[in-house]
Design a protein around this motif. Structure first.
Motif, short mmCIF file in Angstrom:
data_model
loop_
_atom_site.label_atom_id
_atom_site.label_comp_id
_atom_site.label_asym_id
_atom_site.label_seq_id
_atom_site.Cartn_x
_atom_site.Cartn_y
_atom_site.Cartn_z
N TYR A 1 -2.72 11.66 1.92
CA TYR A 1 -3.61 10.36 1.04
C TYR A 1 -1.91 8.94 2.02
O TYR A 1 -2.45 8.01 2.08
CB TYR A 1 -3.12 10.59 0.17
CG TYR A 1 -3.42 9.38 -1.08
CD1 TYR A 1 -4.65 9.07 -1.53
CD2 TYR A 1 -1.87 9.32 -1.95
CE1 TYR A 1 -4.67 8.58 -2.25
CE2 TYR A 1 -2.15 8.16 -2.70
CZ TYR A 1 -3.66 7.90 -3.34
OH TYR A 1 -3.83 7.00 -3.74
N GLU B 1 0.91 2.67 -4.28
CA GLU B 1 -0.20 3.61 -4.14
C GLU B 1 0.21 4.62 -3.16
O GLU B 1 0.17 5.49 -4.22
CB GLU B 1 -1.51 3.29 -3.35
CG GLU B 1 -2.38 1.65 -3.27
CD GLU B 1 -2.74 1.84 -5.17
OE1 GLU B 1 -3.09 2.46 -5.72
OE2 GLU B 1 -2.12 0.85 -5.28
N CYS C 1 0.98 -1.06 0.17
CA CYS C 1 -0.19 0.04 -0.19
C CYS C 1 0.90 1.14 -0.02
O CYS C 1 0.30 1.49 -0.94
CB CYS C 1 -0.49 -0.08 1.09
SG CYS C 1 -2.26 -1.44 1.41
N GLY D 1 -2.36 7.81 4.65
CA GLY D 1 -4.62 6.70 5.01
C GLY D 1 -4.15 5.16 4.40
O GLY D 1 -4.51 4.88 5.29
N TYR D 2 -2.92 5.23 3.30
CA TYR D 2 -2.38 4.22 2.49
C TYR D 2 -2.07 3.28 3.95
O TYR D 2 -1.63 1.96 3.44
CB TYR D 2 -1.98 4.25 1.93
CG TYR D 2 -2.84 4.05 0.46
CD1 TYR D 2 -3.72 2.88 0.21
CD2 TYR D 2 -3.45 4.62 -0.47
CE1 TYR D 2 -4.47 2.81 -1.21
CE2 TYR D 2 -4.23 5.28 -1.50
CZ TYR D 2 -4.67 3.54 -1.26
OH TYR D 2 -5.27 3.23 -2.77
N TYR E 1 -9.02 12.10 -2.07
CA TYR E 1 -7.72 12.54 -3.30
C TYR E 1 -8.11 13.51 -4.28
O TYR E 1 -8.75 13.52 -4.28
CB TYR E 1 -7.63 11.56 -3.85
CG TYR E 1 -7.06 11.59 -4.95
CD1 TYR E 1 -5.08 11.56 -4.35
CD2 TYR E 1 -6.29 11.38 -6.47
CE1 TYR E 1 -3.93 11.52 -4.88
CE2 TYR E 1 -5.39 11.17 -7.19
CZ TYR E 1 -4.09 11.27 -6.77
OH TYR E 1 -3.37 11.84 -7.33
N ASN F 1 -5.52 0.26 5.64
CA ASN F 1 -7.18 -0.09 4.50
C ASN F 1 -7.27 1.56 3.24
O ASN F 1 -7.62 2.41 4.38
CB ASN F 1 -7.80 1.20 6.21
CG ASN F 1 -9.39 0.27 5.55
OD1 ASN F 1 -9.98 0.19 4.66
ND2 ASN F 1 -10.20 -0.21 6.85
N PRO F 2 -6.98 0.93 2.68
CA PRO F 2 -7.83 1.73 1.66
C PRO F 2 -8.58 2.87 1.59
O PRO F 2 -8.82 4.22 0.93
CB PRO F 2 -7.39 1.64 0.12
CG PRO F 2 -7.08 0.19 0.32
CD PRO F 2 -7.01 -0.30 1.62
N ASN F 3 -9.17 2.40 2.57
CA ASN F 3 -10.93 3.49 2.61
C ASN F 3 -10.31 4.07 3.80
O ASN F 3 -11.73 5.70 3.87
CB ASN F 3 -12.01 2.54 2.94
CG ASN F 3 -12.79 1.41 2.25
OD1 ASN F 3 -12.95 1.59 1.34
ND2 ASN F 3 -13.11 0.01 2.40
N LYS F 4 -9.27 4.12 4.45
CA LYS F 4 -9.06 5.66 5.57
C LYS F 4 -8.43 6.54 5.23
O LYS F 4 -7.64 7.71 5.40
CB LYS F 4 -7.85 4.98 6.67
CG LYS F 4 -9.16 4.11 7.66
CD LYS F 4 -8.89 3.88 8.78
CE LYS F 4 -9.04 3.18 9.44
NZ LYS F 4 -8.56 2.88 10.72
N VAL F 5 -8.15 5.90 3.16
CA VAL F 5 -7.43 7.63 2.52
C VAL F 5 -7.65 8.63 2.64
O VAL F 5 -7.46 9.63 2.49
CB VAL F 5 -7.44 7.05 0.46
CG1 VAL F 5 -6.67 7.96 0.10
CG2 VAL F 5 -6.11 5.49 1.05
#
Length: 143
Positions: free
Chosen positions: A98, A57, A53, A101-102, A113, A106-110
């Protein structure tokens, strides 16, 4: 200048992301020169997933976007230096959130953007470049 400071903010962002990738590489067990953990490694160890992540990401996407943003910021700054500097500085700041968050895995916590900043910089750049080219063409006609 403001523009130089905003460009420098992207360098500090990258330093932050490089350090973070290094912190997550060790515990994940992914050795250099490999860029990412394999799917089986991610399934076996959540640390490998979090490493991917952060590496792909967060850092990877920053590196993919940076050339476009830097060039469009510099062109936009020819006419709108404070705006260009503010937009890029805001983008750098948003990328910190961003990245963090990654780093949770948990990508939902990004969070949100900052695509709108990129759009504004690029669209303003197109207008600025077009106006600049018109001025150059007019100056050549005058000669």
């Amino acid at each position: 200048s403001y523009v130089a400071a905003s460009v420098l903010s992207t360098a500090w962002l990258l330093v932050f992301q490089f350090i973070l990738v290094g912190r997550y590489r060790g515990p994940s067990g992914i050795p250099y020169p490999r860029l990412y953990a394999e799917k089986a490694e991610m399934e076996a160890d959540p640390k490998a997933y979090v490493f991917n992540c952060v590496q792909r990401e967060a850092l990877g996407q920053t590196l993919e976007n940076l050339p476009i943003l830097l060039s469009t910021t510099l062109i936009t700054s020819l006419k709108y230096p404070i705006f260009a500097a503010s937009a890029l500085g805001l983008w750098s700041l948003a990328r910190v959130g961003y990245t963090l968050g990654y780093a949770t895995g948990n990508p939902n916590k990004v969070g949100p953007y900052p695509h709108p900043h990129e759009f504004v910089i690029v669209s303003t750049d197109e207008t600025t470049a077009h106006e600049h080219l018109e001025r150059v063409a007019l100056s050549h006609r005058a000669l």
